[in-house]
Design a protein around this motif. Structure first.
Motif, mmCIF file in Angstrom:
data_model
loop_
_atom_site.group_PDB
_atom_site.id
_atom_site.type_symbol
_atom_site.label_atom_id
_atom_site.label_comp_id
_atom_site.label_asym_id
_atom_site.label_seq_id
_atom_site.Cartn_x
_atom_site.Cartn_y
_atom_site.Cartn_z
ATOM 1 N N ILE A 246 39.980 34.693 78.640
ATOM 2 C CA ILE A 246 40.836 34.143 77.586
ATOM 3 C C ILE A 246 40.630 34.972 76.327
ATOM 4 C CG2 ILE A 246 41.572 32.043 76.413
ATOM 5 C CD1 ILE A 246 41.431 31.820 79.496
ATOM 6 N N VAL A 247 41.721 35.442 75.734
ATOM 7 C CA VAL A 247 41.647 36.239 74.512
ATOM 8 C C VAL A 247 42.276 35.459 73.366
ATOM 9 C CG1 VAL A 247 42.520 38.300 73.335
ATOM 10 C CG2 VAL A 247 41.569 38.485 75.639
ATOM 11 N N PHE A 248 41.505 35.289 72.295
ATOM 12 C CA PHE A 248 41.999 34.677 71.067
ATOM 13 C C PHE A 248 42.336 35.788 70.080
ATOM 14 C CE2 PHE A 248 39.850 31.082 72.890
ATOM 15 C CZ PHE A 248 40.516 29.961 72.400
ATOM 16 N N MET A 249 43.603 35.868 69.693
ATOM 17 C CA MET A 249 44.007 36.798 68.639
ATOM 18 C C MET A 249 44.095 36.010 67.344
ATOM 19 S SD MET A 249 46.688 39.543 70.173
ATOM 20 C CE MET A 249 46.371 40.524 68.709
ATOM 21 N N THR A 250 43.266 36.368 66.375
ATOM 22 C CA THR A 250 43.118 35.555 65.180
ATOM 23 C C THR A 250 43.295 36.377 63.915
ATOM 24 O OG1 THR A 250 41.565 34.155 63.938
ATOM 25 C CG2 THR A 250 40.616 35.897 65.296
ATOM 26 N N TYR A 251 43.806 35.706 62.886
ATOM 27 C CA TYR A 251 43.916 36.348 61.574
ATOM 28 C C TYR A 251 42.542 36.523 60.954
ATOM 29 C CZ TYR A 251 45.951 37.519 57.042
ATOM 30 O OH TYR A 251 46.301 38.168 55.889
ATOM 31 N N THR B 171 37.088 36.386 74.574
ATOM 32 C CA THR B 171 37.011 37.512 73.641
ATOM 33 C C THR B 171 37.916 37.234 72.453
ATOM 34 O OG1 THR B 171 36.580 39.112 75.415
ATOM 35 C CG2 THR B 171 37.396 39.990 73.325
ATOM 36 N N TYR B 172 37.425 37.549 71.273
ATOM 37 C CA TYR B 172 38.228 37.446 70.053
ATOM 38 C C TYR B 172 38.728 38.831 69.662
ATOM 39 C CZ TYR B 172 37.038 32.594 69.060
ATOM 40 O OH TYR B 172 36.925 31.230 69.114
ATOM 41 N N VAL B 173 39.982 38.877 69.196
ATOM 42 C CA VAL B 173 40.587 40.120 68.725
ATOM 43 C C VAL B 173 41.151 39.856 67.337
ATOM 44 C CG1 VAL B 173 42.409 41.821 69.095
ATOM 45 C CG2 VAL B 173 41.153 40.887 71.057
ATOM 46 N N SER B 174 40.867 40.761 66.400
ATOM 47 C CA SER B 174 41.366 40.580 65.038
ATOM 48 C C SER B 174 41.437 41.926 64.336
ATOM 49 C CB SER B 174 40.452 39.638 64.246
ATOM 50 O OG SER B 174 40.933 39.456 62.921
ATOM 51 N N SER B 175 42.298 41.985 63.316
ATOM 52 C CA SER B 175 42.337 43.163 62.453
ATOM 53 C C SER B 175 41.435 42.978 61.242
ATOM 54 C CB SER B 175 43.772 43.442 61.995
ATOM 55 O OG SER B 175 44.295 42.329 61.288
ATOM 56 N N LEU B 176 40.774 41.840 61.163
ATOM 57 C CA LEU B 176 39.752 41.608 60.145
ATOM 58 C C LEU B 176 38.396 41.684 60.834
ATOM 59 C CD1 LEU B 176 39.339 40.826 57.132
ATOM 60 C CD2 LEU B 176 39.168 38.454 57.893
ATOM 61 N N ASP B 177 37.462 42.388 60.247
ATOM 62 C CA ASP B 177 36.169 42.589 60.896
ATOM 63 C C ASP B 177 35.314 41.322 60.772
ATOM 64 O OD1 ASP B 177 33.901 43.474 62.080
ATOM 65 O OD2 ASP B 177 33.549 45.165 60.736
ATOM 66 N N VAL B 178 35.510 40.433 61.741
ATOM 67 C CA VAL B 178 34.731 39.189 61.788
ATOM 68 C C VAL B 178 33.759 39.238 62.970
ATOM 69 C CG1 VAL B 178 36.428 37.771 60.591
ATOM 70 C CG2 VAL B 178 36.635 38.094 63.065
ATOM 71 N N GLU B 179 33.334 40.446 63.309
ATOM 72 C CA GLU B 179 32.473 40.621 64.481
ATOM 73 C C GLU B 179 31.197 39.795 64.371
ATOM 74 O OE1 GLU B 179 30.422 44.153 67.193
ATOM 75 O OE2 GLU B 179 31.428 44.653 65.302
ATOM 76 N N ALA C 51 30.578 37.054 62.643
ATOM 77 C CA ALA C 51 30.863 35.622 62.781
ATOM 78 C C ALA C 51 31.114 35.242 64.231
ATOM 79 C CB ALA C 51 32.065 35.249 61.919
ATOM 80 N N VAL C 52 31.775 36.122 64.987
ATOM 81 C CA VAL C 52 32.124 35.823 66.380
ATOM 82 C C VAL C 52 30.932 36.024 67.309
ATOM 83 C CG1 VAL C 52 33.549 36.568 68.330
ATOM 84 C CG2 VAL C 52 34.576 36.309 66.058
ATOM 85 N N THR C 53 30.280 37.172 67.199
ATOM 86 C CA THR C 53 29.188 37.469 68.133
ATOM 87 C C THR C 53 27.977 36.580 67.891
ATOM 88 O OG1 THR C 53 28.419 39.263 66.678
ATOM 89 C CG2 THR C 53 29.934 39.845 68.466
ATOM 90 N N THR C 54 27.818 36.080 66.658
ATOM 91 C CA THR C 54 26.731 35.135 66.385
ATOM 92 C C THR C 54 26.872 33.884 67.242
ATOM 93 O OG1 THR C 54 26.480 35.919 64.109
ATOM 94 C CG2 THR C 54 25.626 33.738 64.592
ATOM 95 N N GLN C 55 28.120 33.534 67.556
ATOM 96 C CA GLN C 55 28.358 32.363 68.409
ATOM 97 C C GLN C 55 28.245 32.705 69.899
ATOM 98 O OE1 GLN C 55 28.665 29.901 66.319
ATOM 99 N NE2 GLN C 55 29.114 31.219 64.556
ATOM 100 N N GLY C 56 28.046 33.996 70.215
ATOM 101 C CA GLY C 56 27.881 34.400 71.605
ATOM 102 C C GLY C 56 29.158 34.834 72.291
ATOM 103 N N PHE C 57 30.235 35.097 71.521
ATOM 104 C CA PHE C 57 31.500 35.528 72.109
ATOM 105 C C PHE C 57 31.707 37.024 71.863
ATOM 106 C CE2 PHE C 57 32.226 31.081 70.635
ATOM 107 C CZ PHE C 57 32.196 30.488 71.890
ATOM 108 N N ASN C 58 32.543 37.634 72.693
ATOM 109 C CA ASN C 58 32.856 39.050 72.540
ATOM 110 C C ASN C 58 33.893 39.241 71.440
ATOM 111 O OD1 ASN C 58 31.181 39.736 74.766
ATOM 112 N ND2 ASN C 58 32.837 39.187 76.172
ATOM 113 N N PHE C 59 33.911 40.449 70.868
ATOM 114 C CA PHE C 59 34.849 40.730 69.782
ATOM 115 C C PHE C 59 35.381 42.147 69.909
ATOM 116 C CE2 PHE C 59 35.771 42.478 65.543
ATOM 117 C CZ PHE C 59 36.764 41.591 65.145
ATOM 118 N N MET C 60 36.685 42.306 69.634
ATOM 119 C CA MET C 60 37.302 43.626 69.554
ATOM 120 C C MET C 60 38.068 43.724 68.241
ATOM 121 S SD MET C 60 40.206 45.502 71.943
ATOM 122 C CE MET C 60 39.065 46.079 73.205
#
Length: 428
Positions: free
Chosen positions: A4-9, A33-41, A43-52
């Motif tokens: 599942i990919v979440f594309m987020t602002y 996996t989270y995908v964003s054009s804002l570098d929230v890596e 915040a995301v990886t701290t919760q244990g999720f992947n980020f692009m």
């Protein structure tokens, strides 16, 4: 299991809400996996999720010339027409020429895309791929309904003719402003305004632009694309007669690692200084204040012994012990207060849905709402004392809390996403 990919602002409040859904999916064995054009890596990886990170779009979003223009007051900004057109042209070139989103799909191979409703460019571009798509909306009922105000309005409907007229005027003002913008922006920006870019993108990928709706609170919505609404209809003034989307409930993940690091404007800082002054008058109360990383703790000196000022706070841990919360009225914090059964006093800054959320808190008598600009320290102290001394505020929050807990117990968001997977044949 599915991917599942979440594309987020990348808005902090929206991220925090989505983490509860992502955690539920992970517990079922799915990869997120989270995908964003804002570098929230972080915040995301701290919760244990992947980020692009969408690095090319991030460069457009962090364009130095664009950021410089955004810092200018409105009139001064519009005097820089040539610069605005240059920035807009770079955005247009990216959205019409970049293959970054296609490359993202090739790398991640998602089974379902969950895209923030506020990302129409991504929605239109990715609709051309044969991947199940769900839009994600975090605020609640933002559609136009006669008798109910826009999500950004401070009005509280009471059913009277006067109330209905005032509400309709609010909608008319919103539509008039939007219509004028749609008419003039393509001329002023020479076709590099956002709506012109979106129209060109829709034409390029063969997306029927007529599928978009422009008469709701969000400037552009897509009624025919399935939508997850991470909110509870019971929080609104009146439950929607027919649900345009799937209400799956306000999502609060109790195991979240908090990272509140947003800046504070001058107006908000002045308000927080008055809050500290209010607690200086009442030494029997204790205050934990989140100032944000851009505001020095020294700005609140002398700090009384009953006040703790922090850049970041573990919000959910504090809610377990709080008697009342002072908030700007963001829907994320309000949902968390209700989940933990804590009354509120809202001081809206007027951004996004804050006015409307504050009005709903008052409507359900779960707290008070007040002005952020001109409420003196003495009045703030009196408002806190009023909420603390009137148990019906906490009683009303507790009633709403019980309704919220039903959504958490039923895990509706995860169930809905897995239903989409089953229907698509991806399996779970």
């Amino acid at each position: 299991m599915a991917h599942i990919v979440f594309m987020t602002y990348g808005i902090t409040s929206y991220l925090n809400t989505s983490f509860a859904v992502a955690a539920g999916l992970r517990a079922r064995g799915h990869r997120v996996t989270y995908v964003s054009s804002l570098d929230v890596e972080t915040a995301v990886t701290t919760q244990g999720f992947n980020f692009m990170l969408l690095a090319d779009e991030a460069r457009i979003r962090q364009d130095p010339e664009r950021l410089q223009l955004e810092r200018l007051p409105g009139r001064q900004r519009y005097q820089q027409r040539d610069a605005l057109i240059r920035v807009g042209q770079r955005q247009r070139d990216y959205y019409l020429e970049s293959d970054e989103w296609s490359r993202m799909l090739e790398v991640l191979q998602p089974d379902v895309l969950c895209i923030d409703e506020e990302l129409p460019e991504a929605i239109i571009r990715l609709s051309s791929h044969s991947i199940p798509m769900l839009l994600v909306q975090y605020i609640g009922d933002t559609r136009y309904r006669p008798g109910l105000p826009p999500a950004s309005s401070h009005l509280v409907p009471d059913g009277s003719l006067q109330s209905r007229v005032k509400i309709q005027v609010e909608w008319l003002k919103l539509w008039a402003k939007r219509g004028l913008t749609h008419l003039l922006a393509p001329l002023f920006y020479a076709g590099t305004d956002r709506r012109s870019i979106i129209r060109a993108l829709a034409k390029q990928v063969g997306f029927d632009y007529g599928r978009a709706a422009f008469h709701h609170w969000f400037p552009m919505t897509f009624p025919d694309i399935p939508t997850l609404i991470l909110a509870a209809p019971v929080f609104d003034f009146a439950p929607p007669p027919q649900v345009d989307g799937a209400y799956v409930g306000p999502m609060v993940w109790s195991d979240r690692v908090d990272a509140v690091d947003e800046g504070t404007s001058a107006a908000v800082e002045a308000f927080l200084q008055r809050v500290v002054a209010a607690f200086r008058q009442r030494p029997e109360w204790d205050l934990v204040l989140a100032s944000g990383v851009e505001t020095a703790v020294s700005h609140f000196e002398p700090i009384p012994e009953n006040v703790l000022v922090c850049e970041r706070v573990p919000q959910l841990r504090l809610l377990e012990q709080a008697d009342v919360v002072l908030t700007h009225g963001g829907i994320g914090t309000i949902n968390e207060c209700i989940t933990y059964g804590v009354p509120m006093i809202t001081y809206s800054t007027g951004k996004m849905e804050q006015n409307g959320s504050a009005a709903r808190v008052e409507f359900h008598e779960m707290g008070l709402r007040s002005a952020i600009d001109d409420t003196p320290a003495e009045a703030i102290a009196a408002q806190i004392a009023h909420v603390l001394s009137n148990p019906h505020y906490r009683a009303n929050v507790t009633k709403m809390q019980a309704l919220y807990q039903q959504y958490h117990a039923e895990n509706r968001a995860v169930e809905h996403i897995e239903t989409v997977l089953h229907e698509d044949g991806s399996g779970v």
